[in-house]
Design a protein around this motif. Structure first.
Motif, PDB file in Angstrom:
ATOM      1  N   TRP A  82      -0.444  -1.207   6.475  1.00  0.00           N
ATOM      2  CA  TRP A  82       0.280  -1.220   4.748  1.00  0.00           C
ATOM      3  C   TRP A  82       0.305   0.169   4.457  1.00  0.00           C
ATOM      4  CZ3 TRP A  82       2.984  -5.252   2.763  1.00  0.00           C
ATOM      5  CH2 TRP A  82       2.592  -6.685   3.102  1.00  0.00           C
ATOM      6  N   GLU A  83       1.488   0.615   3.801  1.00  0.00           N
ATOM      7  CA  GLU A  83       1.579   1.944   3.226  1.00  0.00           C
ATOM      8  C   GLU A  83       2.129   2.017   1.916  1.00  0.00           C
ATOM      9  OE1 GLU A  83       3.648   5.536   4.988  1.00  0.00           O
ATOM     10  OE2 GLU A  83       5.160   4.325   4.559  1.00  0.00           O
ATOM     11  N   THR A 136       6.831   2.294  -3.439  1.00  0.00           N
ATOM     12  CA  THR A 136       6.890   1.243  -2.858  1.00  0.00           C
ATOM     13  C   THR A 136       5.778   0.750  -2.178  1.00  0.00           C
ATOM     14  OG1 THR A 136       7.608   2.332  -0.604  1.00  0.00           O
ATOM     15  CG2 THR A 136       9.098   1.881  -2.118  1.00  0.00           C
ATOM     16  N   THR A 194       4.804  -1.092   1.555  1.00  0.00           N
ATOM     17  CA  THR A 194       5.427  -1.281   2.870  1.00  0.00           C
ATOM     18  C   THR A 194       4.421  -1.713   3.998  1.00  0.00           C
ATOM     19  OG1 THR A 194       7.181   0.504   2.455  1.00  0.00           O
ATOM     20  CG2 THR A 194       7.003  -0.263   4.749  1.00  0.00           C
ATOM     21  N   TRP A 234      18.208  -2.034  -1.518  1.00  0.00           N
ATOM     22  CA  TRP A 234      17.290  -3.085  -2.201  1.00  0.00           C
ATOM     23  C   TRP A 234      18.047  -4.203  -2.718  1.00  0.00           C
ATOM     24  CZ3 TRP A 234      12.249  -2.348  -2.124  1.00  0.00           C
ATOM     25  CH2 TRP A 234      11.726  -1.068  -2.132  1.00  0.00           C
ATOM     26  N   ARG A 255       8.836  -3.586   9.642  1.00  0.00           N
ATOM     27  CA  ARG A 255       9.015  -2.779   8.542  1.00  0.00           C
ATOM     28  C   ARG A 255       9.681  -3.317   7.243  1.00  0.00           C
ATOM     29  NH1 ARG A 255       7.491   2.422   7.788  1.00  0.00           N
ATOM     30  NH2 ARG A 255       8.346   3.440   5.871  1.00  0.00           N
ATOM     31  N   SER A 299       9.965  -3.194   2.748  1.00  0.00           N
ATOM     32  CA  SER A 299       9.269  -2.520   1.673  1.00  0.00           C
ATOM     33  C   SER A 299       9.399  -3.354   0.538  1.00  0.00           C
ATOM     34  CB  SER A 299       9.971  -1.271   1.263  1.00  0.00           C
ATOM     35  OG  SER A 299       9.673  -0.436   2.492  1.00  0.00           O
ATOM     36  N   ARG A 342       8.797  -3.581  -4.068  1.00  0.00           N
ATOM     37  CA  ARG A 342       8.566  -2.762  -5.347  1.00  0.00           C
ATOM     38  C   ARG A 342       9.062  -3.625  -6.395  1.00  0.00           C
ATOM     39  NH1 ARG A 342      13.737   1.944  -5.679  1.00  0.00           N
ATOM     40  NH2 ARG A 342      15.124   0.336  -6.277  1.00  0.00           N
TER      41      ARG A 342
END
Length: 464
Positions: free
Chosen positions: A280-281, A286, A288, A390, A453, A455, A457
């Motif tokens: 996870w990043e 965000t 991700t 998004w 991948r 993301s 938010r």
């Protein structure tokens, strides 16, 4: 009023001054209340026509636009641009399958439409059709729907057909609110367009039988100074496009952020006491899940909220990559002791066109915004965003266990946890082996690691 001359010759007494002042005051117009007319009722001074070829004329003190075949959307726009304002006007639209709108803080691409220009920007919808989205907020020729009225069902009845409807629009700072016939309708907090023109739309038509239908605009007035916002009642859903932010209105209504945009605070790995060290990043506002081999929970694994929730209103934004697969699960108890992804009711997050899972299950019940493997989302093309853009997801669980999924503001499905219909669906699904699946009183919120991948938010929740 006729001025009556006093019989007394001396006009220099204080009483004479007072009487004269009273008479003169009664003869002058009322003090300026801050409103300025945008239309004088007789001419189109201060306005210009752009976009399509639909004509605008003046009839009985109203601007009248006429729907015209074989021409794109037409607009009558102000020559002046506006920043903060309160705008009021009355609108009447002929027909029940027609459409119109009021542009706010909008702009013009002068080169489009063979030099006629294309208007883009936030529009307040005028919609007599059965969906009844009048007062909703649409981003013309750009982002699409920002506030469909599926988000405020109670306001759908505010518009009255075949008569003038009073529209109020407040654009103050980043906030935009609308009213239809004094009923509060839409609330959007945006991050773009601090200024722009105001425009009156005649919508393009594909059905030639609509040619000649008219839209009427009158009593158009604006305030630009000393603005006093009208009270907006609590309990109406607000669309806040500012990433990882809570407006004062949202805070007053009990919302809290589940992701602060900077840290994993409030999240841990499923079946763990800490946030995953890999997979996870958190970057650029965000959170991700990083790609691995496309399998469930083989890299960082799922993450869940530390807290548990019962009835709630959950909003989140997500961005898919091509062939991406993930999900937002709720009522996750972590009690099943299963391998792979933790078990819970799932709002499917998926690239429907490219990921094979979209063609599995039954009748599309594994596609985007569906209740995974149980109920298919009823999507329209307008509700979809391109891969890499998004999307806004929302799950509402009412105290009576009624659950609704939304995608980009549009209602996708509704069901009731624990009902006979629900139990039948579970018995026919992959979840049949778990007793009382999805019926826990409370559970965690989960973001899924499916090896692709994806993301997230702007994750926020309100306990109901």
């Amino acid at each position: 009023m006729k001025l009556v001359k006093s019989k007394r010759p001396n006009h220099n007494t204080p009483l004479a001054y007072l009487m004269t002042a009273i008479v003169l005051t009664s003869c002058t117009p009322a003090a300026n209340d801050g409103w300025e007319p945008l239309f004088d009722g007789e001419t189109l001074t201060g306005w210009q026509s752009v976009g399509g070829e639909a004509p605008y004329a003046i009839e009985d003190g109203a601007i009248v636009g006429t729907m015209t075949a074989e021409t794109p959307n037409s607009f009558l726009i102000t020559e002046k641009e506006y920043g903060d304002f309160i705008l009021e006007l009355d609108v009447k639209l002929e027909g029940e399958t027609t459409n119109s709108g009021i542009q706010t803080r909008s702009h013009l691409d002068k080169e489009a439409n063979n030099g006629r220009g294309r208007v883009y920007g936030r529009q307040v919808e005028i919609d007599p059709a059965p969906r009844a989205w009048t007062g909703g907020i649409y981003d013309e020729a750009r982002r699409g729907w920002l506030y469909p009225l599926d988000l405020n069902e109670g306001a759908k009845s505010a518009y009255k057909k075949d008569t003038f409807n009073h529209i109020r629009i407040e654009a103050i700072g980043n906030e935009m609110k609308t009213w239809v016939n004094n009923v509060p309708v839409a609330y959007v907090i945006d991050t773009i367009d601090a200024t722009g023109f105001i425009g009156l739309q005649v919508h393009g038509i594909k059905d030639e039988t609509l040619a000649g239908k008219k839209v009427y605009f009158k009593n158009i007035r604006i305030q630009t100074e000393n603005l006093k916002p009208q009270d907006f009642p609590s309990g109406i859903y607000a669309v806040n496009l500012t990433p990882n932010d809570l407006s004062a209105y949202e805070k007053q209504n009990g919302y809290e952020l589940l992701f602060d945009g900077k840290s994993p605070a409030g999240w841990v790995g499923a079946y763990n006491d800490s946030f995953p060290e890999k997979g996870w990043e958190i970057k650029d506002g965000t959170i991700t899940v990083l790609p691995s081999d496309g399998s469930e929970s083989t890299n960082g694994g799922d993450i869940v909220t530390v807290d548990e929730y019962g009835a709630f209103d959950l909003s989140f934004e997500f961005k898919l990559t091509e062939r991406g697969n993930s999900g937002v699960k709720y009522f996750v108890t972590l009690s099943e002791n299963n391998t792979g992804s933790a078990i819970g009711l799932e709002y499917q997050v998926l690239d429907d066109e490219r990921h094979p899972d979209a063609k599995m299950g039954r009748d599309g019940n594994r596609t985007l915004a569906s209740l995974y493997d149980l109920i298919t989302a009823k999507k329209t093309p307008r509700a979809l965003r391109k891969i890499g853009e998004w999307n806004k997801g929302r799950v509402v669980v009412q105290p009576d266990n009624t659950v609704i999924h939304y995608l980009n503001g549009e209602k996708m499905l509704e069901y009731k946890r624990g009902s006979e219909a629900y139990k039948k669906l579970v018995s026919e699904s992959k979840y049949q082996k778990w007793d009382n699946f999805g019926q826990a009183e409370t559970g965690h919120i989960l973001l899924q690691d499916h090896g692709d991948r994806v993301s997230f938010r702007n994750i926020k929740i309100k306990r109901l």
